[in-house]
Design an enzyme around this catalytic site. Structure first.
Site, PDB file in Angstrom:
ATOM      1  N   PHE A   1       0.092  -5.249   8.505  1.00 36.99           N
ATOM      2  CA  PHE A   1      -1.060  -5.561   7.628  1.00 36.99           C
ATOM      3  C   PHE A   1      -0.848  -4.958   6.232  1.00 36.99           C
ATOM      4  O   PHE A   1      -0.919  -5.655   5.211  1.00 36.99           O
ATOM      5  CB  PHE A   1      -2.330  -4.997   8.293  1.00 36.99           C
ATOM      6  CG  PHE A   1      -3.538  -4.785   7.408  1.00 36.99           C
ATOM      7  CD1 PHE A   1      -4.136  -5.840   6.739  1.00 36.99           C
ATOM      8  CD2 PHE A   1      -4.105  -3.507   7.275  1.00 36.99           C
ATOM      9  CE1 PHE A   1      -5.269  -5.634   5.945  1.00 36.99           C
ATOM     10  CE2 PHE A   1      -5.236  -3.301   6.496  1.00 36.99           C
ATOM     11  CZ  PHE A   1      -5.821  -4.364   5.821  1.00 36.99           C
TER      12      PHE A   1
ATOM     13  N   ASP B   1      -1.840   5.174  -5.799  1.00 43.54           N
ATOM     14  CA  ASP B   1      -0.509   4.690  -6.154  1.00 43.54           C
ATOM     15  C   ASP B   1      -0.619   3.645  -7.274  1.00 43.54           C
ATOM     16  O   ASP B   1       0.110   3.694  -8.263  1.00 43.54           O
ATOM     17  CB  ASP B   1       0.136   4.101  -4.888  1.00 43.54           C
ATOM     18  CG  ASP B   1       1.473   3.415  -5.134  1.00 43.54           C
ATOM     19  OD1 ASP B   1       2.496   4.022  -4.818  1.00 43.54           O
ATOM     20  OD2 ASP B   1       1.490   2.260  -5.626  1.00 43.54           O
TER      21      ASP B   1
ATOM     22  N   LYS C   1      -1.220   7.510   1.420  1.00 44.53           N
ATOM     23  CA  LYS C   1      -0.730   6.140   1.596  1.00 44.53           C
ATOM     24  C   LYS C   1       0.266   6.008   2.749  1.00 44.53           C
ATOM     25  O   LYS C   1       0.456   4.917   3.272  1.00 44.53           O
ATOM     26  CB  LYS C   1      -0.144   5.561   0.290  1.00 44.53           C
ATOM     27  CG  LYS C   1       1.284   5.956  -0.035  1.00 44.53           C
ATOM     28  CD  LYS C   1       1.854   5.116  -1.207  1.00 44.53           C
ATOM     29  CE  LYS C   1       3.274   5.567  -1.519  1.00 44.53           C
ATOM     30  NZ  LYS C   1       3.914   4.800  -2.583  1.00 44.53           N
TER      31      LYS C   1
ATOM     32  N   ASP D   1      11.861   7.385   1.216  1.00 49.53           N
ATOM     33  CA  ASP D   1      11.600   5.986   0.882  1.00 49.53           C
ATOM     34  C   ASP D   1      11.766   5.750  -0.622  1.00 49.53           C
ATOM     35  O   ASP D   1      12.359   4.759  -1.049  1.00 49.53           O
ATOM     36  CB  ASP D   1      10.178   5.615   1.332  1.00 49.53           C
ATOM     37  CG  ASP D   1       9.893   4.125   1.186  1.00 49.53           C
ATOM     38  OD1 ASP D   1      10.289   3.361   2.081  1.00 49.53           O
ATOM     39  OD2 ASP D   1       9.308   3.721   0.160  1.00 49.53           O
ATOM     40  N   ASP D   2      11.262   6.685  -1.409  1.00 46.21           N
ATOM     41  CA  ASP D   2      11.382   6.570  -2.872  1.00 46.21           C
ATOM     42  C   ASP D   2      12.842   6.639  -3.297  1.00 46.21           C
ATOM     43  O   ASP D   2      13.283   5.913  -4.185  1.00 46.21           O
ATOM     44  CB  ASP D   2      10.615   7.705  -3.563  1.00 46.21           C
ATOM     45  CG  ASP D   2       9.107   7.540  -3.467  1.00 46.21           C
ATOM     46  OD1 ASP D   2       8.633   6.521  -2.893  1.00 46.21           O
ATOM     47  OD2 ASP D   2       8.388   8.434  -3.952  1.00 46.21           O
TER      48      ASP D   2
ATOM     49  N   LYS E   1      12.214  -0.448  11.994  1.00 46.04           N
ATOM     50  CA  LYS E   1      12.701   0.586  12.913  1.00 46.04           C
ATOM     51  C   LYS E   1      11.763   0.803  14.093  1.00 46.04           C
ATOM     52  O   LYS E   1      12.153   1.279  15.137  1.00 46.04           O
ATOM     53  CB  LYS E   1      12.864   1.907  12.134  1.00 46.04           C
ATOM     54  CG  LYS E   1      13.801   1.799  10.935  1.00 46.04           C
ATOM     55  CD  LYS E   1      13.894   3.082  10.121  1.00 46.04           C
ATOM     56  CE  LYS E   1      12.649   3.387   9.316  1.00 46.04           C
ATOM     57  NZ  LYS E   1      12.403   2.469   8.170  1.00 46.04           N
TER      58      LYS E   1
ATOM     59  N   PHE F   1       9.175  11.854   4.558  1.00 42.54           N
ATOM     60  CA  PHE F   1       9.580  10.465   4.797  1.00 42.54           C
ATOM     61  C   PHE F   1       9.401   9.608   3.536  1.00 42.54           C
ATOM     62  O   PHE F   1      10.248   8.791   3.187  1.00 42.54           O
ATOM     63  CB  PHE F   1       8.726   9.903   5.935  1.00 42.54           C
ATOM     64  CG  PHE F   1       8.969   8.463   6.277  1.00 42.54           C
ATOM     65  CD1 PHE F   1       9.985   8.096   7.148  1.00 42.54           C
ATOM     66  CD2 PHE F   1       8.158   7.455   5.751  1.00 42.54           C
ATOM     67  CE1 PHE F   1      10.203   6.763   7.487  1.00 42.54           C
ATOM     68  CE2 PHE F   1       8.371   6.124   6.076  1.00 42.54           C
ATOM     69  CZ  PHE F   1       9.391   5.774   6.947  1.00 42.54           C
TER      70      PHE F   1
ATOM     71  N   ASP G   1       1.046  -4.943   0.533  1.00 43.63           N
ATOM     72  CA  ASP G   1       1.822  -4.147  -0.416  1.00 43.63           C
ATOM     73  C   ASP G   1       2.896  -4.990  -1.105  1.00 43.63           C
ATOM     74  O   ASP G   1       3.116  -4.874  -2.305  1.00 43.63           O
ATOM     75  CB  ASP G   1       2.462  -2.968   0.325  1.00 43.63           C
ATOM     76  CG  ASP G   1       3.212  -2.043  -0.613  1.00 43.63           C
ATOM     77  OD1 ASP G   1       2.549  -1.335  -1.390  1.00 43.63           O
ATOM     78  OD2 ASP G   1       4.461  -2.048  -0.598  1.00 43.63           O
TER      79      ASP G   1
ATOM     80  N   ASP H   1       2.972  -5.376  -4.986  1.00 41.06           N
ATOM     81  CA  ASP H   1       4.115  -4.823  -5.711  1.00 41.06           C
ATOM     82  C   ASP H   1       5.095  -5.892  -6.181  1.00 41.06           C
ATOM     83  O   ASP H   1       6.065  -5.580  -6.881  1.00 41.06           O
ATOM     84  CB  ASP H   1       4.890  -3.829  -4.811  1.00 41.06           C
ATOM     85  CG  ASP H   1       4.103  -2.557  -4.544  1.00 41.06           C
ATOM     86  OD1 ASP H   1       3.117  -2.296  -5.250  1.00 41.06           O
ATOM     87  OD2 ASP H   1       4.483  -1.804  -3.610  1.00 41.06           O
TER      88      ASP H   1
ATOM     89  N   ARG I   1      11.818  -8.056   2.674  1.00 44.93           N
ATOM     90  CA  ARG I   1      11.308  -7.049   3.616  1.00 44.93           C
ATOM     91  C   ARG I   1      12.087  -7.228   4.914  1.00 44.93           C
ATOM     92  O   ARG I   1      12.191  -8.337   5.412  1.00 44.93           O
ATOM     93  CB  ARG I   1       9.803  -7.279   3.822  1.00 44.93           C
ATOM     94  CG  ARG I   1       9.143  -6.493   4.921  1.00 44.93           C
ATOM     95  CD  ARG I   1       9.056  -5.015   4.644  1.00 44.93           C
ATOM     96  NE  ARG I   1       8.144  -4.687   3.556  1.00 44.93           N
ATOM     97  CZ  ARG I   1       7.954  -3.429   3.118  1.00 44.93           C
ATOM     98  NH1 ARG I   1       8.614  -2.419   3.672  1.00 44.93           N
ATOM     99  NH2 ARG I   1       7.145  -3.207   2.109  1.00 44.93           N
TER     100      ARG I   1
HETATM  101 MG    MG Z   1       5.901  -1.787  -2.026  1.00 48.35          MG
HETATM  102 MG    MG Z   2       3.321  -0.170  -2.903  1.00 49.73          MG
HETATM  103 MG    MG Z   3       8.882   2.356  -1.333  1.00 49.23          MG
END
Ligand code: MG
Ligand code: MG
Ligand code: MG
Ligand code: MG
Ligand code: MG
Ligand code: MG
Lengths: 367, 367
Positions: free
Chosen positions: B100, B176, B203, B257-258, B59, B253, B105, B109, B114
């Site tokens: 970065f 996290d 984070k 996202d969660d 975005k 925000f 991430d 994860d 992406r």
């Molecule tokens: Mg992730």
């Molecule tokens: Mg993560």
């Molecule tokens: Mg997420």
């Protein structure tokens, strides 16, 4: 107390190292102090653990070089306990930069051992989250610099230098990784001595050799300016001089590292070689290809970069057949004396001992 | 040309985005120009490829926010093509920081998608060397800042801010990751709303929300000083005010996202959720645990953080059973209006539109 330098050398260096090490608890405290981060105590505890495991150990030549060099080049009135302490702090920042890159390098190269213990990503099955710990360590550099140097006249120069050295190291790593891209066979036609020298200049020499000396020069007041200090020579030129010699030394150092990866004793180096299995563009592979007959080149094409032990053994046997161990010994002697000559050719510039001391640390090393 | 703002709003924003995007080729050129790095053309080519794949897309709200905010808060004489361009450059630096962290991430994860395409480490089987590319991108931030801002009065403030934001983000990531340490079951007793808020503040909120606005404030001359600008209020206090509101917005925000990680449409978000399988401390899991009966908690204990599809489905069913989708809708409305109230309560300080514009961008978002 009046023993000649040659006899006290070792002891003095042990004292230096002890003094340097004695700062480590302060480094950990600076980086994990509660203060503004009191709302995340678990992260702070974790950070302390990351530092304790990763920042200490190894030879610490990079970290120690800042104060050693500073004591040689600074004017006497600048040399006092506070400035020595500052030089040590900068040394710790280099050690942090080193451990940032080592954590990442060990994950990327699949190296399971470092400094005689499991690599961080292998420790307690940590795995890929070790990357984030590398980022934490890198961020620590700038937290320390901000805390201790933000009012120094050379603060901005130091930040710019750390950034430039980080970029160079990552570019060198990128080149190193490109010699054997993921899922492909290594491209041996690219394994030239010229390319090898570029890789190691960027991935090792800048941050390991130029960075500590450049920082000591900043502390001594020698910055990238047109200020004229020695007869007709600018400070900028002094940096260029140092950079040239130190990049040569760094390349020499990396050739040794490559040799030890293959022929070193793991119980001494504290790590297990992965270069052959990963298909890295190393000094040994480049020299081997220079000397190989067509059939020996075919062996390289077939086995180099195959992680199976049988292929690795085949390559090691080829290296021995090509006499690379003797070639290395000869290279070590001739390069070391060539660098000595280059140092002596500096007629107007930094004290030669800055370079000789560093060179002595790496000549004939076995770890 | 005289349409009311509500109607031109969307178009203006598309123009802004086009203008912002039009700078990207210059960014790539600045970062990969031959010049001093002429000896390593392959690394430069690689770097360009890394930037093209990773820095563009998404975005770009973070990147665009710098110029949008700058235009609102700077005095009119400061607003001209050159400074708008500088604001866009800073916006690109934030986008680089973002990419970065995203590359790292996604590796950590295990996220394979992406922005609607394979994550960088999944692209062409790149694997773990993707992390070195993340380092290259981060180093690019400082190369750009050095090139374009080294003579700006706020250069040092900006460097310090980027460093601090990077440290905060990495600390948040560490927290996290600690909610479900490698090889262990998630420790659900630690899944409190308080801890959740700390994780996401560090984070996400700092670098995504405070950073762009703080940079626009620096450009407008508002730095961390005791200078008094508005009636009785220092510039330092203006930063503190902005930080408080923007951290709230960032937390909002991240809750979104969660929610989208679990209930979003992959074809819209461009990514595939991994939070449940990885045992992350998310807003959904925290609210679920607050509302769970002992038997529902037992379901969480048994299935949360197990990557098998059947366990993930069990948790999603539990979330639905607990009515979390409706809870989320209510949370979204009440939090959005609470933040609006907090913005309006600023009687002496930054123009409210700085915050409202940003909030409008994220309210009711589906990606
Ligand atoms: Mg992730
Ligand atoms: Mg993560
Ligand atoms: Mg997420
Ligand atoms: Mg390695
Ligand atoms: Mg390596
Ligand atoms: Mg090696």
């Amino acid at each position: 107390a009046n023993l000649p330098p040659a006899k006290t050398g070792h002891v003095a260096s042990q004292d230096e190292k002890r003094e340097f090490m004695s700062l480590f608890p302060d480094i950990v405290r600076d980086l994990t102090e509660v203060g503004s981060l009191s709302d995340i105590p678990d992260a702070q505890k974790w950070y302390a653990k990351v530092l304790q495991y990763n920042a200490v150990g190894g030879k610490m030549n990079r970290g120690l070089a800042v104060s050693l060099s500073f004591k040689i080049i600074a004017s006497p009135e600048l040399i006092k306990p506070e400035t020595i302490r500052e030089a040590h702090l900068l040394g710790w920042c280099i050690e942090l930069l080193q451990s940032f890159f080592l954590i990442a390098d060990d994950i990327i190269d699949g190296s399971d051992m470092r400094r005689g213990k499991p690599s961080w990503h292998c420790h307690e099955n940590l795995g890929l989250s070790a990357f984030n710990d590398a980022i934490l360590i890198e961020a620590g550099i700038y937290k320390l610099l901000h805390k201790h140097f933000r009012n120094a006249p050379y603060y901005m120069d130091m930040l710019d230098l750390f950034h430039e050295m980080t970029m160079n190291t990552a570019l060198g790593q990128a080149l190193d990784l490109l010699s054997c891209p993921a899922g492909q066979r290594p491209n041996l036609s690219k394994f030239t001595m010229e390319r090898y020298n570029s890789i190691v200049k960027y991935k090792t020499a800048f941050y390991s050799f130029y960075l500590p000396i450049a920082l000591s020069m900043y502390m001594a007041g020698i910055r990238n300016t047109d200020n004229v200090r020695v007869a007709g020579i600018t400070d900028r030129e002094l940096h260029r001089q140092a950079r040239t010699i130190l990049v040569e030394m760094g390349q020499f150092f990396q050739v040794q590292d490559d040799y030890l990866d293959c022929f070193g004793d793991s119980s001494v180096t504290g790590k297990i070689g992965t270069d052959i299995g990963k298909g890295k563009c190393t000094w040994l592979s480049v020299v081997a290809l220079q000397r190989a007959s067509p059939s020996q080149r075919a062996v390289m094409e077939k086995h180099y970069g195959i992680p199976e032990q049988s292929s690795i053994d085949t390559i090691k046997a080829l290296y021995k057949e090509l006499g690379l161990r003797a070639t290395y010994r000869a290279y070590e002697d001739s390069t070391s004396s060539m660098i000595r000559t280059h140092i002596q050719q500096i007629s107007r510039g930094l004290n030669h001992n800055v370079f000789f001391n560093f060179l002595d640390k790496i000549h004939k090393r076995s770890r």
